[in-house]
Design a protein around this motif. Sequence first.
Motif, PDB file in Angstrom:
ATOM      1  N   MET A   1       0.838  -1.176   0.000  1.00  0.00           N
ATOM      2  CA  MET A   1       0.000   0.000   0.000  1.00  0.00           C
ATOM      3  C   MET A   1       0.887   1.244   0.000  1.00  0.00           C
ATOM      4  SD  MET A   1      -3.264   1.148   2.279  1.00  0.00           S
ATOM      5  CE  MET A   1      -4.108  -0.276   1.672  1.00  0.00           C
ATOM      6  N   ASN A   2       0.518   2.212  -0.820  1.00  0.00           N
ATOM      7  CA  ASN A   2       1.230   3.476  -0.894  1.00  0.00           C
ATOM      8  C   ASN A   2       0.506   4.524  -0.061  1.00  0.00           C
ATOM      9  OD1 ASN A   2       1.370   2.071  -3.749  1.00  0.00           O
ATOM     10  ND2 ASN A   2       3.288   3.132  -3.405  1.00  0.00           N
ATOM     11  N   GLU A   3       1.245   5.573   0.278  1.00  0.00           N
ATOM     12  CA  GLU A   3       0.666   6.663   1.065  1.00  0.00           C
ATOM     13  C   GLU A   3       1.252   7.988   0.595  1.00  0.00           C
ATOM     14  OE1 GLU A   3       1.025   7.870   5.661  1.00  0.00           O
ATOM     15  OE2 GLU A   3       0.377   5.815   5.269  1.00  0.00           O
ATOM     16  N   ASN A   4       0.363   8.934   0.278  1.00  0.00           N
ATOM     17  CA  ASN A   4       0.773  10.277  -0.098  1.00  0.00           C
ATOM     18  C   ASN A   4       0.113  11.255   0.860  1.00  0.00           C
ATOM     19  OD1 ASN A   4       1.841   8.985  -2.308  1.00  0.00           O
ATOM     20  ND2 ASN A   4       0.666  10.094  -3.822  1.00  0.00           N
ATOM     21  N   ARG A   5       0.804  12.323   1.176  1.00  0.00           N
ATOM     22  CA  ARG A   5       0.231  13.361   2.033  1.00  0.00           C
ATOM     23  C   ARG A   5       0.446  14.709   1.358  1.00  0.00           C
ATOM     24  NH1 ARG A   5       1.465  13.294   8.288  1.00  0.00           N
ATOM     25  NH2 ARG A   5       0.539  11.282   7.888  1.00  0.00           N
ATOM     26  N   TYR A   6      -0.580  15.554   1.431  1.00  0.00           N
ATOM     27  CA  TYR A   6      -0.548  16.860   0.778  1.00  0.00           C
ATOM     28  C   TYR A   6      -0.947  17.945   1.762  1.00  0.00           C
ATOM     29  CZ  TYR A   6      -0.835  13.786  -3.255  1.00  0.00           C
ATOM     30  OH  TYR A   6      -0.602  12.793  -4.152  1.00  0.00           O
ATOM     31  N   ARG A   7      -0.305  19.096   1.665  1.00  0.00           N
ATOM     32  CA  ARG A   7      -0.744  20.282   2.403  1.00  0.00           C
ATOM     33  C   ARG A   7      -1.701  21.018   1.470  1.00  0.00           C
ATOM     34  NH1 ARG A   7       0.689  21.507   6.903  1.00  0.00           N
ATOM     35  NH2 ARG A   7       2.742  20.556   6.788  1.00  0.00           N
ATOM     36  N   VAL A   8      -2.899  21.329   1.987  1.00  0.00           N
ATOM     37  CA  VAL A   8      -3.956  21.903   1.159  1.00  0.00           C
ATOM     38  C   VAL A   8      -4.418  23.223   1.763  1.00  0.00           C
ATOM     39  CG1 VAL A   8      -6.264  21.513   0.227  1.00  0.00           C
ATOM     40  CG2 VAL A   8      -4.662  19.599   0.414  1.00  0.00           C
ATOM     41  N   ALA A   9      -4.456  24.254   0.931  1.00  0.00           N
ATOM     42  CA  ALA A   9      -4.864  25.592   1.379  1.00  0.00           C
ATOM     43  C   ALA A   9      -6.372  25.772   1.227  1.00  0.00           C
ATOM     44  CB  ALA A   9      -4.144  26.652   0.564  1.00  0.00           C
ATOM     45  N   GLY A  10      -6.969  26.485   2.186  1.00  0.00           N
ATOM     46  CA  GLY A  10      -8.349  26.911   2.068  1.00  0.00           C
ATOM     47  C   GLY A  10      -9.385  26.069   2.784  1.00  0.00           C
ATOM     48  N   MET A  11      -9.003  24.951   3.357  1.00  0.00           N
ATOM     49  CA  MET A  11      -9.981  24.120   4.068  1.00  0.00           C
ATOM     50  C   MET A  11     -10.239  24.723   5.448  1.00  0.00           C
ATOM     51  SD  MET A  11      -8.816  20.218   3.135  1.00  0.00           S
ATOM     52  CE  MET A  11      -7.355  20.296   4.164  1.00  0.00           C
ATOM     53  N   THR A  12     -11.522  24.984   5.757  1.00  0.00           N
ATOM     54  CA  THR A  12     -11.839  25.646   7.022  1.00  0.00           C
ATOM     55  C   THR A  12     -12.958  24.999   7.818  1.00  0.00           C
ATOM     56  OG1 THR A  12     -13.384  27.131   5.905  1.00  0.00           O
ATOM     57  CG2 THR A  12     -11.097  27.901   6.137  1.00  0.00           C
ATOM     58  N   CYS A  13     -13.664  24.001   7.240  1.00  0.00           N
ATOM     59  CA  CYS A  13     -14.844  23.477   7.940  1.00  0.00           C
ATOM     60  C   CYS A  13     -15.113  22.027   7.560  1.00  0.00           C
ATOM     61  CB  CYS A  13     -16.064  24.341   7.609  1.00  0.00           C
ATOM     62  SG  CYS A  13     -16.535  24.261   5.860  1.00  0.00           S
ATOM     63  N   GLY A  14     -16.129  21.479   8.169  1.00  0.00           N
ATOM     64  CA  GLY A  14     -16.520  20.099   7.892  1.00  0.00           C
ATOM     65  C   GLY A  14     -16.953  19.886   6.453  1.00  0.00           C
ATOM     66  N   HIS A  15     -17.574  20.893   5.857  1.00  0.00           N
ATOM     67  CA  HIS A  15     -17.978  20.782   4.459  1.00  0.00           C
ATOM     68  C   HIS A  15     -16.739  20.649   3.570  1.00  0.00           C
ATOM     69  CE1 HIS A  15     -19.575  21.206   0.580  1.00  0.00           C
ATOM     70  NE2 HIS A  15     -19.864  22.481   0.564  1.00  0.00           N
ATOM     71  N   CYS A  16     -15.695  21.384   3.901  1.00  0.00           N
ATOM     72  CA  CYS A  16     -14.428  21.290   3.155  1.00  0.00           C
ATOM     73  C   CYS A  16     -13.889  19.861   3.224  1.00  0.00           C
ATOM     74  CB  CYS A  16     -13.390  22.243   3.735  1.00  0.00           C
ATOM     75  SG  CYS A  16     -13.848  23.977   3.751  1.00  0.00           S
ATOM     76  N   VAL A  17     -13.892  19.304   4.414  1.00  0.00           N
ATOM     77  CA  VAL A  17     -13.402  17.936   4.624  1.00  0.00           C
ATOM     78  C   VAL A  17     -14.213  16.964   3.775  1.00  0.00           C
ATOM     79  CG1 VAL A  17     -13.171  16.075   6.315  1.00  0.00           C
ATOM     80  CG2 VAL A  17     -12.534  18.414   6.937  1.00  0.00           C
ATOM     81  N   ALA A  18     -15.537  17.094   3.807  1.00  0.00           N
ATOM     82  CA  ALA A  18     -16.406  16.193   3.055  1.00  0.00           C
ATOM     83  C   ALA A  18     -16.170  16.319   1.552  1.00  0.00           C
ATOM     84  CB  ALA A  18     -17.868  16.477   3.394  1.00  0.00           C
ATOM     85  N   SER A  19     -16.026  17.535   1.058  1.00  0.00           N
ATOM     86  CA  SER A  19     -15.814  17.758  -0.379  1.00  0.00           C
ATOM     87  C   SER A  19     -14.517  17.135  -0.856  1.00  0.00           C
ATOM     88  CB  SER A  19     -15.792  19.259  -0.687  1.00  0.00           C
ATOM     89  OG  SER A  19     -17.043  19.827  -0.430  1.00  0.00           O
ATOM     90  N   VAL A  20     -13.434  17.375  -0.120  1.00  0.00           N
ATOM     91  CA  VAL A  20     -12.131  16.824  -0.503  1.00  0.00           C
ATOM     92  C   VAL A  20     -12.165  15.301  -0.410  1.00  0.00           C
ATOM     93  CG1 VAL A  20      -9.695  16.665   0.146  1.00  0.00           C
ATOM     94  CG2 VAL A  20     -10.826  18.895   0.079  1.00  0.00           C
ATOM     95  N   THR A  21     -12.716  14.779   0.663  1.00  0.00           N
ATOM     96  CA  THR A  21     -12.779  13.329   0.841  1.00  0.00           C
ATOM     97  C   THR A  21     -13.560  12.673  -0.293  1.00  0.00           C
ATOM     98  OG1 THR A  21     -12.645  13.565   3.244  1.00  0.00           O
ATOM     99  CG2 THR A  21     -13.510  11.481   2.403  1.00  0.00           C
ATOM    100  N   GLU A  22     -14.686  13.237  -0.644  1.00  0.00           N
ATOM    101  CA  GLU A  22     -15.525  12.674  -1.700  1.00  0.00           C
ATOM    102  C   GLU A  22     -14.810  12.678  -3.051  1.00  0.00           C
ATOM    103  OE1 GLU A  22     -19.603  13.896  -4.018  1.00  0.00           O
ATOM    104  OE2 GLU A  22     -19.507  14.284  -1.868  1.00  0.00           O
ATOM    105  N   GLU A  23     -14.199  13.782  -3.416  1.00  0.00           N
ATOM    106  CA  GLU A  23     -13.517  13.871  -4.710  1.00  0.00           C
ATOM    107  C   GLU A  23     -12.308  12.944  -4.789  1.00  0.00           C
ATOM    108  OE1 GLU A  23     -14.379  15.351  -7.508  1.00  0.00           O
ATOM    109  OE2 GLU A  23     -16.133  16.360  -6.664  1.00  0.00           O
ATOM    110  N   VAL A  24     -11.483  12.936  -3.746  1.00  0.00           N
ATOM    111  CA  VAL A  24     -10.264  12.118  -3.775  1.00  0.00           C
ATOM    112  C   VAL A  24     -10.602  10.632  -3.721  1.00  0.00           C
ATOM    113  CG1 VAL A  24      -8.096  11.601  -2.584  1.00  0.00           C
ATOM    114  CG2 VAL A  24      -8.843  13.977  -2.830  1.00  0.00           C
TER     115      VAL A  24
END
Length: 71
Positions: A1-24
């Motif tokens: 299993m591989n693992e990548n980590r990214y620093r992401v600008a602009g995430m401020t709330c639970g909706h942000c978390v849900a949007s990123v999680t869903e797309e990725v």
Amino acid sequence: MNENRYRVAGMTCGHCVASVTEEVAEVPGVDAVEVDLPDGTVQVRGQDLDDHRIRLAIAEAGYTVTEPVAV
């Protein structure tokens, strides 16, 4: 299993978390997505991860990868 980590600008709330999680999560090969909102990072695990497609998915969610983070 591989693992990548990214620093992401602009995430401020639970909706942000849900949007990123869903797309990725839709990127082929991705098995798990963990967003650390206070740290501003997204950790992705899976097989044969495509860095470019993951970055595009984060952009599709409306956010910007500012830099990769060493795992």
